[in-house]
Design a protein around this motif. Sequence first.
Motif, PDB file in Angstrom:
ATOM      1  N   GLN A 249       0.872  -1.153   0.000  1.00 11.73           N
ATOM      2  CA  GLN A 249       0.000   0.000   0.000  1.00 11.73           C
ATOM      3  C   GLN A 249       0.910   1.204   0.000  1.00 11.73           C
ATOM      4  N   ARG A 250       0.599   2.204  -0.812  1.00 10.80           N
ATOM      5  CA  ARG A 250       1.491   3.358  -0.850  1.00 10.80           C
ATOM      6  C   ARG A 250       0.767   4.635  -0.488  1.00 10.80           C
ATOM      7  N   GLN A 251       1.116   5.155   0.679  1.00  7.95           N
ATOM      8  CA  GLN A 251       0.710   6.497   1.120  1.00  7.95           C
ATOM      9  C   GLN A 251      -0.770   6.787   0.915  1.00  7.95           C
ATOM     10  N   GLY A 252      -1.579   5.776   1.089  1.00 13.10           N
ATOM     11  CA  GLY A 252      -3.010   6.003   0.965  1.00 13.10           C
ATOM     12  C   GLY A 252      -3.464   6.337  -0.441  1.00 13.10           C
TER      13      GLY A 252
ATOM     14  N   ILE B 175      -7.079   1.735  -6.734  1.00 14.41           N
ATOM     15  CA  ILE B 175      -6.904   3.174  -6.538  1.00 14.41           C
ATOM     16  C   ILE B 175      -7.789   3.626  -5.377  1.00 14.41           C
ATOM     17  N   ILE B 176      -7.159   4.242  -4.390  1.00 14.49           N
ATOM     18  CA  ILE B 176      -7.897   4.671  -3.210  1.00 14.49           C
ATOM     19  C   ILE B 176      -8.441   6.087  -3.460  1.00 14.49           C
ATOM     20  N   PRO B 177      -9.742   6.275  -3.259  1.00 16.77           N
ATOM     21  CA  PRO B 177     -10.310   7.604  -3.536  1.00 16.77           C
ATOM     22  C   PRO B 177      -9.761   8.634  -2.558  1.00 16.77           C
ATOM     23  N   GLN B 178      -9.564   9.852  -3.027  1.00 11.08           N
ATOM     24  CA  GLN B 178      -8.953  10.896  -2.209  1.00 11.08           C
ATOM     25  C   GLN B 178      -9.969  11.968  -1.792  1.00 11.08           C
ATOM     26  N   ASP B 179     -11.215  11.835  -2.257  1.00 13.66           N
ATOM     27  CA  ASP B 179     -12.183  12.876  -1.924  1.00 13.66           C
ATOM     28  C   ASP B 179     -12.751  12.680  -0.520  1.00 13.66           C
TER      29      ASP B 179
ATOM     30  N   HIS C 284     -15.145   9.893   0.612  1.00 13.02           N
ATOM     31  CA  HIS C 284     -14.616   8.552   0.811  1.00 13.02           C
ATOM     32  C   HIS C 284     -13.514   8.511   1.857  1.00 13.02           C
ATOM     33  N   SER C 285     -13.521   9.475   2.763  1.00  6.35           N
ATOM     34  CA  SER C 285     -12.418   9.530   3.743  1.00  6.35           C
ATOM     35  C   SER C 285     -12.372   8.276   4.609  1.00  6.35           C
ATOM     36  N   HIS C 286     -13.543   7.686   4.863  1.00  9.22           N
ATOM     37  CA  HIS C 286     -13.578   6.463   5.665  1.00  9.22           C
ATOM     38  C   HIS C 286     -12.861   5.313   4.922  1.00  9.22           C
ATOM     39  N   VAL C 287     -13.167   5.186   3.638  1.00  4.08           N
ATOM     40  CA  VAL C 287     -12.520   4.149   2.828  1.00  4.08           C
ATOM     41  C   VAL C 287     -11.005   4.342   2.851  1.00  4.08           C
ATOM     42  N   LYS C 288     -10.581   5.586   2.676  1.00  7.82           N
ATOM     43  CA  LYS C 288      -9.156   5.877   2.653  1.00  7.82           C
ATOM     44  C   LYS C 288      -8.506   5.482   3.984  1.00  7.82           C
ATOM     45  N   LYS C 289      -9.185   5.849   5.076  1.00  9.54           N
ATOM     46  CA  LYS C 289      -8.609   5.553   6.392  1.00  9.54           C
ATOM     47  C   LYS C 289      -8.498   4.036   6.605  1.00  9.54           C
ATOM     48  N   VAL C 290      -9.570   3.329   6.268  1.00  8.74           N
ATOM     49  CA  VAL C 290      -9.583   1.872   6.442  1.00  8.74           C
ATOM     50  C   VAL C 290      -8.396   1.237   5.709  1.00  8.74           C
TER      51      VAL C 290
ATOM     52  N   LYS D  22     -11.078   1.409  -9.203  1.00  8.66           N
ATOM     53  CA  LYS D  22     -11.337   2.604  -8.400  1.00  8.66           C
ATOM     54  C   LYS D  22     -12.310   2.205  -7.299  1.00  8.66           C
ATOM     55  N   VAL D  23     -11.868   2.319  -6.076  1.00  8.20           N
ATOM     56  CA  VAL D  23     -12.636   1.769  -4.957  1.00  8.20           C
ATOM     57  C   VAL D  23     -13.797   2.652  -4.558  1.00  8.20           C
ATOM     58  N   LYS D  24     -14.940   2.032  -4.223  1.00 15.57           N
ATOM     59  CA  LYS D  24     -16.061   2.763  -3.623  1.00 15.57           C
ATOM     60  C   LYS D  24     -16.196   2.431  -2.145  1.00 15.57           C
TER      61      LYS D  24
END
Lengths: 600, 600
Positions: free
Chosen positions: A44-47, A62-66, A69-75, A111-113
Amino acid sequence: SLALRSETRASDFSSFVARTNTCGELRSAHVGQEVALCGWIQYQRQGLFLVLRDFQGLIQIIIPQDEAHSHVKKVLYDAPVESVVRVTGTVISRPSGQENPRMPTGDIEVKVKTAEVLNSCKKLPFEIKDFIKKSEALRMQYRYLDLRSFQMQHNLRLRSQMVMRMREYLCNLHGFVDVETPTLFKRTPGGAKEFVVPSREPGRFYCLPQSPQQFKQLLMIGGLDRYFQVARCYRDEGSKPDRQPEFTQIDIEMSFVDQAGIQRLIEGLLQYSWPNERGTITTPFPSMSYAEALAEYGTDKPDTRFDMKITDVSDVFRSVEIRFVQNALLKSQGTVKAICIPQGARYLQNKDLESLKESAKSQFNQEVLHLILKPDGTLKSLLSKFLREEHQLEIIRALKVQADDVVLLAAGEHKKVCSVLGKLRLESANLLESRGLVLRDPTAFHFLQVELESAPHPFTAPHPSDTSLLYSDPGKVRSQHYDLVLNGNEIGGGSIRIHNAEQQRFVLEAVLKEDPELLSHLLEALECGAPPHGGIALGLDRLICLVVGAPSIRDVIAFPKSFKGHDLMSNTPDYITPEELEPYHIQVAWPAAEAKANKN
Amino acid sequence: SLALRSETRASDFSSFVARTNTCGELRSAHVGQEVALCGWIQYQRQGLFLVLRDFQGLIQIIIPQDEAHSHVKKVLYDAPVESVVRVTGTVISRPSGQENPRMPTGDIEVKVKTAEVLNSCKKLPFEIKDFIKKSEALRMQYRYLDLRSFQMQHNLRLRSQMVMRMREYLCNLHGFVDVETPTLFKRTPGGAKEFVVPSREPGRFYCLPQSPQQFKQLLMIGGLDRYFQVARCYRDEGSKPDRQPEFTQIDIEMSFVDQAGIQRLIEGLLQYSWPNERGTITTPFPSMSYAEALAEYGTDKPDTRFDMKITDVSDVFRSVEIRFVQNALLKSQGTVKAICIPQGARYLQNKDLESLKESAKSQFNQEVLHLILKPDGTLKSLLSKFLREEHQLEIIRALKVQADDVVLLAAGEHKKVCSVLGKLRLESANLLESRGLVLRDPTAFHFLQVELESAPHPFTAPHPSDTSLLYSDPGKVRSQHYDLVLNGNEIGGGSIRIHNAEQQRFVLEAVLKEDPELLSHLLEALECGAPPHGGIALGLDRLICLVVGAPSIRDVIAFPKSFKGHDLMSNTPDYITPEELEPYHIQVAWPAAEAKANKN
């Protein structure tokens, strides 16, 4: 991809479960699809993105940056490597120029949801990357992690598919019946390597058999006609490298068959089940008598992928006045033989040649001399001064020696000299290859049938024309037995069995000096209308090992034992309490106690 | 014919061997063909004809009577019954009027040209004819002869083909990997029924595991994704009827699956592999909670092929002044329940009813009363004088009692009364059927999934909504486990496993009070990224036994052990010498010596 054949590529790997696709199967054709994937976080690279892995391969996520989707990114940012996650998202094309042609899924990404950590991973004892060399003991202790490697996944899946193809050939195409035979059985004659299993009756033991030999013969007597089994077998050999206390054999038996019939069956079986990715194999397999194998390769399991055959040069040396050579030739079966190591003078150093000769000395107590063909056409050797030019030319011609080749020469009794040179043939081939000379095509598979002419085996029938010889001179009887050899490894043995009770009793009692009482049930069965029958057993672990090119059979077994017979993951075998032994009426005879008892 | 499916009918049963056809396959279409047949002499009549048998069936052989064939005639005339012969000849039509419609080959016969006795049969211990009743001990002692019977051939062939279909479904259609797991393993918690196998290291033992449970979970942790194995399992239960010390289970495990997914898989598997000759099975299988199964059938494995459900009649009896009934109803979970035996008064005698009641008394210490509905509409019973007409009518209505039906009635604690009546339901059904009343369609196969609500099992995950309850009130946790039941027999059990290390440790230590040390490797593995996973194990022997309608699982196993765990053919287990035990550092503790040791 690990899929080997069209049949298996059609398999639905995502039925019944919480995903739409496997990670490794996604391609450009999937672009635009909503997918649900389950897998392990490879890195995993830098979220920003991660690589998700399952048994089929890797996929970039691809981790969403918006903000939404902050919860997805954090998880995904918080989940340690090797954690198990489920993600949903959309398959998209990678931006132009960012495709990864070395990755089967390299044209696309997901692209992750949504993302969910199904299980978080604690710190691992080693990293799950194929390029990290691990000690085998560590791999065994954490076998469940080692199994995640590409290689182990590939080996186990290929094994499963190849066995499935064998079953289709035997069961569906040729009407064989898959019969499970007992593994709790009784001791067999000469069964010193059988594990014992105490029963609840004092002093009575089961044994774990080394093969279903008796049962397969009894099935033929029972009219089953054609039997096969992927049979678990047991052999207690203590510590032997690359052997396992339990192993698997493809066990086959047929009624009303002759040796040629069994050979055709086994050729068809291997051809049908051979993995596409390993090319094709041609049949019939070449055949060789044991005498030929010994004379040309010095072994009963010749590696015919390369030449370097043993050549008899006795005739050359009959007129050479070298004392030890003449002494050797005068003896019964006395011979002078040689092998030619191609380019040996360029690839091998003096110490290599010394080490080869030392190996012959220490293992066989056999002197070996070397001769080098110099570019000027002369043979350089300790013997040179005894060899006239015509002798030198004869040797060069007989062995097709070329400049910089090394000839290894030995004089003595036929079988011993062959064995020595056969061993040196393999050792020098390994040396040459370790120095970069390719002798054996790594993609070549050479099957060979070696006819064993007089192997005393309790159940093998004599050649029909030698039947009477059995009673007069059993040592000279040719038996209907052959070994199947692949690339210099014995992978199976087949034979026509004795189906006559009186002959079987004679072989056991008079020839092998075994107690026929242990086999009274088989002897009785042979009297009740036993059909002529024969069969073969293939060592599955070794076969798969050769097919995948693994260094050890431990690499094609999910949970192998160490060479000491231990399971390093679970600490097996382990101590158990005297109370647990009580129902079996046994107690441990500790070595100290044994020593004491022996004194009394 | 024994062939079950189009796939297998296409099998070439005569490849590789010394025959052109099997005996059983010849039909009118073969008339005029030259054939070579191998088989056993079923019987022979006065040198005129004989019937030859192989695994596929029987064929009539006409023995030539002309002088030129006198040798053939003599050979066949002299050969004892059950001798093995090879004949060649021509397929001809039977003379008009001599066809045998009960024989699949009954339209034709083979006119022999040559005959050869391949093996002569000595006197047999019993005749190979299906209609001769043999004692089971004799059948076991001469199993190789028993295997020649039509029934054993059919059972073993159907087993082989059904398992092959299962493999196709799992391996080819759904991407499962067939992985062989070790049988030499270590003791598992609570593994009192595991055979021990001494190793060559003093005091250290392997154990033969009861199932590959740990390995299948470790394979999931190793990322194998979907595993199956036709697994040999071991259970030392001493003497238990219709159990075997070694048995076979279809062992399946999947990652990322829920309970519904496993149920769909198993439905698909059984539907796909179901033999055509046994009709078709419909899916989804009905499902029932354990509470329902207990309340209606008094067991966790209901036989739903017939009705006779348990009916609660507590409400009827609340206003009936019978002391023992009132006492029962006042207790916690106190109930009055009944079953109705259809036509019991006609098919059962008084002693049958007494025996049913005696069975309840001796096995459960439970009083049971019976009531008979007379044709005049009144209930005959010891209770009659306490039951007003309205009560009688209510009972008749609740149980749908008809004239000549017998009602069995019990009062007491819910679970006990259900169990008693569940037992009597089966016993009375068996009695009725033994008297000629058909209650259960012999061709019906009723699958049923029974959800086990709180079965404490070391590896079964709790229902997601009950996870917190696990730590506060573990007895109330519903587990994600269900049993698969066929015609009243448990044939499998599936569950979702615990994939969380901390939860697994808690269940082992706090709930089950087992030593987690024996499972430290599994606990450690669960910390390294274990996917959620679940699976099922089917008891193959029992399943096949039910499919073929055999009286015992011994009839679907080639070489079964007796109920004492003996192989009667080979006298297994057997005594072995102290010398043979020495490498394993064990000695027999003979009971006399044990007794003496205990005294000291």
